[in-house]
Design a protein around this motif. Structure first.
Motif, PDB file in Angstrom:
ATOM      1  N   ALA A 116      12.782  37.941  95.793  1.00 22.64           N
ATOM      2  CA  ALA A 116      12.142  37.811  97.103  1.00 22.64           C
ATOM      3  C   ALA A 116      10.704  37.337  96.995  1.00 22.64           C
ATOM      4  O   ALA A 116      10.047  37.088  98.010  1.00 22.64           O
ATOM      5  CB  ALA A 116      12.190  39.146  97.847  1.00 22.64           C
ATOM      6  N   ASP A 117      10.200  37.198  95.769  1.00 16.52           N
ATOM      7  CA  ASP A 117       8.817  36.770  95.513  1.00 16.52           C
ATOM      8  C   ASP A 117       8.819  35.333  94.986  1.00 16.52           C
ATOM      9  O   ASP A 117       8.042  34.972  94.122  1.00 16.52           O
ATOM     10  CB  ASP A 117       8.186  37.721  94.493  1.00 16.52           C
ATOM     11  CG  ASP A 117       6.696  37.484  94.293  1.00 16.52           C
ATOM     12  OD1 ASP A 117       6.064  36.929  95.198  1.00 16.52           O
ATOM     13  OD2 ASP A 117       6.175  37.848  93.223  1.00 16.52           O
ATOM     14  N   ALA A 118       9.708  34.518  95.514  1.00 20.19           N
ATOM     15  CA  ALA A 118       9.889  33.156  95.000  1.00 20.19           C
ATOM     16  C   ALA A 118      10.083  32.173  96.146  1.00 20.19           C
ATOM     17  O   ALA A 118      10.495  32.547  97.245  1.00 20.19           O
ATOM     18  CB  ALA A 118      11.094  33.105  94.065  1.00 20.19           C
ATOM     19  N   GLU A 119       9.780  30.917  95.865  1.00 22.81           N
ATOM     20  CA  GLU A 119      10.076  29.796  96.768  1.00 22.81           C
ATOM     21  C   GLU A 119       9.523  30.006  98.181  1.00 22.81           C
ATOM     22  O   GLU A 119      10.196  29.797  99.189  1.00 22.81           O
ATOM     23  CB  GLU A 119      11.590  29.558  96.815  1.00 22.81           C
ATOM     24  CG  GLU A 119      12.182  29.109  95.499  1.00 22.81           C
ATOM     25  CD  GLU A 119      11.653  27.739  95.050  1.00 22.81           C
ATOM     26  OE1 GLU A 119      11.632  26.808  95.871  1.00 22.81           O
ATOM     27  OE2 GLU A 119      11.246  27.614  93.877  1.00 22.81           O
ATOM     28  N   TYR A 120       8.258  30.375  98.259  1.00 23.29           N
ATOM     29  CA  TYR A 120       7.639  30.598  99.563  1.00 23.29           C
ATOM     30  C   TYR A 120       7.528  29.322 100.382  1.00 23.29           C
ATOM     31  O   TYR A 120       7.422  29.367 101.609  1.00 23.29           O
ATOM     32  CB  TYR A 120       6.246  31.201  99.382  1.00 23.29           C
ATOM     33  CG  TYR A 120       6.261  32.625  98.872  1.00 23.29           C
ATOM     34  CD1 TYR A 120       6.493  33.689  99.726  1.00 23.29           C
ATOM     35  CD2 TYR A 120       6.054  32.891  97.519  1.00 23.29           C
ATOM     36  CE1 TYR A 120       6.507  34.992  99.263  1.00 23.29           C
ATOM     37  CE2 TYR A 120       6.070  34.190  97.042  1.00 23.29           C
ATOM     38  CZ  TYR A 120       6.292  35.242  97.919  1.00 23.29           C
ATOM     39  OH  TYR A 120       6.316  36.523  97.458  1.00 23.29           O
ATOM     40  N   ASP A 121       7.518  28.192  99.711  1.00 28.88           N
ATOM     41  CA  ASP A 121       7.350  26.923 100.415  1.00 28.88           C
ATOM     42  C   ASP A 121       8.664  26.368 100.944  1.00 28.88           C
ATOM     43  O   ASP A 121       8.694  25.258 101.479  1.00 28.88           O
ATOM     44  CB  ASP A 121       6.725  25.904  99.467  1.00 28.88           C
ATOM     45  CG  ASP A 121       7.620  25.593  98.271  1.00 28.88           C
ATOM     46  OD1 ASP A 121       8.294  26.510  97.781  1.00 28.88           O
ATOM     47  OD2 ASP A 121       7.637  24.431  97.833  1.00 28.88           O
ATOM     48  N   TRP A 122       9.738  27.115 100.806  1.00 24.60           N
ATOM     49  CA  TRP A 122      11.065  26.627 101.192  1.00 24.60           C
ATOM     50  C   TRP A 122      11.706  27.671 102.101  1.00 24.60           C
ATOM     51  O   TRP A 122      12.250  28.663 101.643  1.00 24.60           O
ATOM     52  CB  TRP A 122      11.889  26.388  99.927  1.00 24.60           C
ATOM     53  CG  TRP A 122      13.265  25.854 100.148  1.00 24.60           C
ATOM     54  CD1 TRP A 122      13.713  25.085 101.175  1.00 24.60           C
ATOM     55  CD2 TRP A 122      14.395  26.052  99.289  1.00 24.60           C
ATOM     56  NE1 TRP A 122      15.044  24.793 101.021  1.00 24.60           N
ATOM     57  CE2 TRP A 122      15.484  25.370  99.861  1.00 24.60           C
ATOM     58  CE3 TRP A 122      14.580  26.733  98.086  1.00 24.60           C
ATOM     59  CZ2 TRP A 122      16.743  25.371  99.274  1.00 24.60           C
ATOM     60  CZ3 TRP A 122      15.835  26.720  97.509  1.00 24.60           C
ATOM     61  CH2 TRP A 122      16.905  26.049  98.094  1.00 24.60           C
ATOM     62  N   ALA A 123      11.629  27.471 103.405  1.00 27.76           N
ATOM     63  CA  ALA A 123      12.056  28.484 104.369  1.00 27.76           C
ATOM     64  C   ALA A 123      13.552  28.776 104.278  1.00 27.76           C
ATOM     65  O   ALA A 123      13.984  29.900 104.569  1.00 27.76           O
ATOM     66  CB  ALA A 123      11.682  28.047 105.784  1.00 27.76           C
ATOM     67  N   TRP A 124      14.361  27.786 103.885  1.00 30.69           N
ATOM     68  CA  TRP A 124      15.796  28.036 103.749  1.00 30.69           C
ATOM     69  C   TRP A 124      16.049  29.119 102.705  1.00 30.69           C
ATOM     70  O   TRP A 124      16.914  29.969 102.881  1.00 30.69           O
ATOM     71  CB  TRP A 124      16.532  26.743 103.362  1.00 30.69           C
ATOM     72  CG  TRP A 124      18.029  26.909 103.271  1.00 30.69           C
ATOM     73  CD1 TRP A 124      18.935  26.753 104.275  1.00 30.69           C
ATOM     74  CD2 TRP A 124      18.780  27.298 102.111  1.00 30.69           C
ATOM     75  NE1 TRP A 124      20.211  27.009 103.812  1.00 30.69           N
ATOM     76  CE2 TRP A 124      20.142  27.342 102.486  1.00 30.69           C
ATOM     77  CE3 TRP A 124      18.431  27.602 100.807  1.00 30.69           C
ATOM     78  CZ2 TRP A 124      21.150  27.685 101.590  1.00 30.69           C
ATOM     79  CZ3 TRP A 124      19.445  27.942  99.907  1.00 30.69           C
ATOM     80  CH2 TRP A 124      20.776  27.985 100.300  1.00 30.69           C
ATOM     81  N   TYR A 125      15.295  29.109 101.617  1.00 30.74           N
ATOM     82  CA  TYR A 125      15.453  30.142 100.602  1.00 30.74           C
ATOM     83  C   TYR A 125      15.095  31.509 101.171  1.00 30.74           C
ATOM     84  O   TYR A 125      15.750  32.510 100.867  1.00 30.74           O
ATOM     85  CB  TYR A 125      14.594  29.842  99.377  1.00 30.74           C
ATOM     86  CG  TYR A 125      14.719  30.900  98.306  1.00 30.74           C
ATOM     87  CD1 TYR A 125      15.779  30.871  97.401  1.00 30.74           C
ATOM     88  CD2 TYR A 125      13.802  31.944  98.213  1.00 30.74           C
ATOM     89  CE1 TYR A 125      15.918  31.860  96.433  1.00 30.74           C
ATOM     90  CE2 TYR A 125      13.935  32.931  97.252  1.00 30.74           C
ATOM     91  CZ  TYR A 125      14.994  32.884  96.359  1.00 30.74           C
ATOM     92  OH  TYR A 125      15.137  33.869  95.405  1.00 30.74           O
TER      93      TYR A 125
END
Length: 707
Positions: A116-125
């Motif tokens: 949950a602390d990953a891919e903040y720039d990708w809202a789909w994730y």
């Protein structure tokens, strides 16, 4: 890596976790544990435990920290992928889309702890995992409660389960989560989800299945039979019962075209002096405004650049120093092919106003005598800066006009307690240019705004429905569509939806001063689907609030309230109570940011470009933008020299961004438009300020791939 003895303990406990066989042969799992931020010590133990857990229960698990494995050819081998305490942004755009296609094809996902602390720039994730990490207190024991006791991942757990871990707080939870475990926030210190604190959940997402647990920070977790059986239930959910073959015919996410398929083609270079804004004409010619007052015409047939006319502008101060005023904006009428109308926004040399005028364009020249003044308003010229000045038509002949706050960002000399790059709100008599509340936060002033006018054939205008203040509202200007702007230098309108976009050039503070002044500076990319207040100078970025500040004493006051902002300036001629402030769509500081890592770091000058719809391009040829960019929104940064394509979700929210034409270089892109051929036109100012630059010019981006 753990010792053989430790591995033996894990193996024994894994066997206790369960031995049911998955149907239709062994399911393969890919355990992915790449980190770009904090790295958990428990990752190595987790890999071993997951491999043994899979083996003991009729599955196979491969482990990797190589993001190149997150590609379609690789993912087709797996029934589920496990993100084991991944942190920050670990996938490039191609890998993101291949993971999305995998889920759409029916694949499964398991997220453990820092997934949950990953891919903040990708809202789909964020939707896939179910929530993004927000914060955590120190490790401690807490009580978990089973929310769904008949689920395979929780059926074996006690109704109240006490254990030690690192307990995450989360940002907004997705609304469709089937919650499996919750945290009792009264049982530990530091819970920040207001008593409603899911810690494990599952849901179906975009054709696939996703299961997540916030447990698993500690190494000891991977020697805990209760935790391992909890994870086993998650693996089985992600794999599916019965397990089905992947069906890529259901994958709708389109893979991006290679950068090598795009080519920047120079149309003219070194022929322009401080170009500001352009308009591509129906025949492919281009009108270009120059800050010094001249309108240039690029001839598509022979690539000549000629003067099409000029207006007399104020672009140097009385002492000869440069200022930001001049010829600021240019656009053409939606019916230009028949009426030949051109609109200019400029600072006339003879009076302290900024003016919107309409002219007729005849042959290859602007007819100066046909000027029709549409709108003008006072602009102080005592001290620089912030002009706005961009023009853009939207559907229904609605003309949008951006205006700057006409305030200075610089510290006033000899003042003991100046702004220091934070919010300029000095309302003491004699300090008016240092108070942006007199303009941006003033409902009765057209500066620091984006105006929306319905232009009539005779060059007058009326007020369209839906502007921020209805005509006749006391102490307001009905032309205002958006208020709370600092320097909305380049704007654009989605030609299908009618939504307004703009880049907001932000304040200069390099670091936060949250206790006394407020947030560091941020540039913004904004979206307005309806009229609103976007906060400046009381807020910036994601509605980060400034403190009230006494410029005479240096005493810090209370923070401004985004839900109920007030203009308390002595220079305010409008309403005291303002509309609620809207947060930015995208925001970034001088420093690198994990929310939008692609934007980089350094100086900031955010600008908004067009939204691409092929159906609106009348003469699209083979070199037009490909279908991958359908509905995407282009943004760019003048001083960082990049262009990005922003992907929007179906409801128009931010989804992701990626570099566009990354192999090419740009010299301070200052305007961007789609041409009638479906190509992107880029106007470059050049890298030296207030100068005729050899690298100033006009280019197009051609696509050279197959369709």
């Amino acid at each position: 890596m753990r010792t053989p003895r430790f591995i033996g303990v894990i193996a024994a406990l894994v066997m206790l976790a369960g031995c049911d066989r998955a149907p239709a042969g062994p399911a393969r799992l890919l355990v992915f544990s790449k980190t770009a931020g904090y790295r958990h010590e428990s990752i190595d133990s987790g890999k071993v435990a997951l491999m043994r857990l899979a083996q003991a229960n009729g599955m196979q698990a491969d482990t990797t920290e190589d993001a190149s494995r997150i590609t379609e050819d690789s993912l087709k081998q797996y029934a589920a992928v496990v993100f084991l305490s991944t942190t920050e942004n670990v996938l490039n755009r191609e890998q993101e889309i291949d993971l999305q296609r995998y889920i759409q094809a029916g694949g499964g996902y398991v997220g453990i702890h820092a997934a949950a602390d990953a891919e903040y720039d990708w809202a789909w994730y964020g939707r896939l995992v179910g929530a993004y990490f927000k914060s955590h207190p120190e490790q401690q024991e807490a009580t978990l409660r089973v929310a769904k006791s008949d689920d395979p991942s929780t059926a074996h757990l006690p109704a109240e389960w006490k254990r030690r871990d690192e307990w995450y707080n989360y940002r907004r939870f997705e609304p469709d989560l089937q919650v499996l475990l919750t945290l009792d926030e009264s049982s530990y210190k530091g819970g920040d989800n207001n008593g409603n604190h899911p810690i494990a959940w599952q849901h179906e997402v975009d054709g696939g299945r996703a299961w997540y647990t916030g447990l698993g920070h500690t190494t000891e977790s991977y020697a805990d039979s209760l935790f391992l059986k909890h994870v086993l239930g998650g693996l089985r959910y992600a794999v599916g019962t019965p397990r089905k073959a992947l069906d890529y015919s259901k994958a709708t996410a389109e893979r991006p075209p290679a950068d090598s398929l795009f080519r920047k083609v120079s149309l003219t270079m070194g022929t322009l002096a401080e170009p500001t804004e352009m308009a591509v004409l129906p025949n492919g010619d281009v009108l270009i405004a120059q800050r010094g007052g001249e309108v240039m015409l690029y001839h598509a047939t022979d690539k000549r650049v000629t003067s099409a006319g000029a207006v007399a502008v104020y672009n140097k101060s009385k002492n000869g120093s440069n200022v930001e005023e001049g010829l600021l904006g240019l656009t053409i009428d939606p019916d230009f092919a028949t009426n030949r109308f051109v609109y200019l926004f400029y600072s006339p040399a003879d009076t302290s106003v900024n003016r919107l005028s309409r002219f007729e364009f005849d042959g290859d020249s602007l007819k100066r005598a046909t000027e029709k003044v549409v709108l003008q308003f006072y602009s102080q010229r005592e001290i620089c800066c912030h002009t706005g000045g961009s023009l853009a038509f939207g559907p229904g002949r609605l003309l949008f006009v951006s205006t700057g706050d006409n305030s200075t960002p610089f510290d006033e000399k000899s003042e003991k307690y100046p702004s220091h790059g934070f919010s300029p709100t000095d309302d003491r008599p004699g300090h008016e240019p240092y108070d942006a509340r007199r303009t941006s936060a003033n409902t009765n002033d057209l500066r620091g705004k984006i105006l929306r006018l319905h232009v009539k054939p005779d060059g007058t205008y009326d007020i369209p429905e839906g502007n921020l203040f209805a005509p006749g509202t006391p102490n307001t200007k009905p032309e205002i569509f958006v208020m709370g702007n600092r320097n909305p230098y380049r704007i654009a309108v989605d030609q299908k939806r009618g939504w307004l976009y703009w880049g907001e050039v932000g304040p200069d503070a390099g670091d936060d001063s949250l206790a006394t002044r407020g947030p560091r500076g941020y540039d913004e990319i904004n979206q307005a689907r309806a009229a609103g207040n976007f906060g400046w100078p009381l807020f910036v970025g994601n509605n980060y609030a400034y403190h009230r500040w006494d410029y005479a004493t240096g005493v810090s006051g209370a923070l401004h309230d985004a839900g109920s902002p007030k203009n308390e300036s002595r220079n305010n001629t409008g309403a005291r109570d303002l509309p609620a402030a809207q947060p930015a769509f995208i925001w970034y500081p001088y420093a690198a940011t994990r929310d939008y890592p692609q934007v980089g770091e350094g100086g900031r000058t955010a600008m908004a470009g067009p939204v691409f719809y092929r159906s609106l391009v009348p003469n699209a040829g083979t070199t037009a933008l490909p279908s991958y960019y359908e509905g995407k929104f282009f943004i760019y940064d003048w001083i960082r020299h990049w262009i990005m394509a922003v992907t929007l979700s179906p409801n128009g929210n931010y989804e992701a961004m990626e570099r566009f034409a990354a192999r090419d270089t740009f010299s301070a892109p200052i305007d961007m438009e789609l041409g009638p051929n479906g190509q992107l036109y880029v106007l470059e100012y050049g890298k030296a300020w207030f100068a005729k630059n050899a690298d100033a010019g006009l280019s197009t981006i051609e696509y050279r791939g197959k369709r």
